[in-house]
Design an enzyme around this catalytic site. Sequence first.
Site, PDB file in Angstrom:
ATOM      1  N   GLY A  23      39.475  55.640 -33.896  1.00  0.00           N
ATOM      2  CA  GLY A  23      38.874  57.038 -34.141  1.00  0.00           C
ATOM      3  C   GLY A  23      38.453  57.632 -35.336  1.00  0.00           C
ATOM      4  N   GLU A  24      39.123  57.110 -36.454  1.00  0.00           N
ATOM      5  CA  GLU A  24      38.805  57.586 -37.622  1.00  0.00           C
ATOM      6  C   GLU A  24      37.698  57.230 -38.489  1.00  0.00           C
ATOM      7  OE1 GLU A  24      41.128  57.513 -42.065  1.00  0.00           O
ATOM      8  OE2 GLU A  24      42.279  57.002 -40.398  1.00  0.00           O
TER       9      GLU A  24
END
Length: 120
Positions: A23-24
């Site tokens: 997700g980063e």
Amino acid sequence: MDVTGINLDIAMRRLLFLFKLPGEAQKIDRIMKVFSEFYYKINCTGLMKEVSSALKSFKEVYILVFALIMLNTDLHTPELPSKMTCEEFQENIRESTKEKIYIDNDYLADMYYRIKNEEI
């Protein structure tokens, strides 16, 4: 991972079949940068150049990788009220950098419809 002689979106499918993107944003950027370099080296230089002649630089591959991720999200997120058209996808890629890049419309349309028909 063998991506020799295959279209960029199909190569991305192979990569993303192996694992889910984190997700980063920084991690996604690093993964996609390495993937773009790998794909460009194999398919856009040397003997395989004719296979992916639509992509003339690493920068084009890198921009297109992110455009494909965004397209996939746009087309396959039910909560989004309107979906990107093929023409909008093509125009977004051209406007994505200060230097105007040109990737063949037919090449982009083929990828657009493959992603529209089957989520990555």
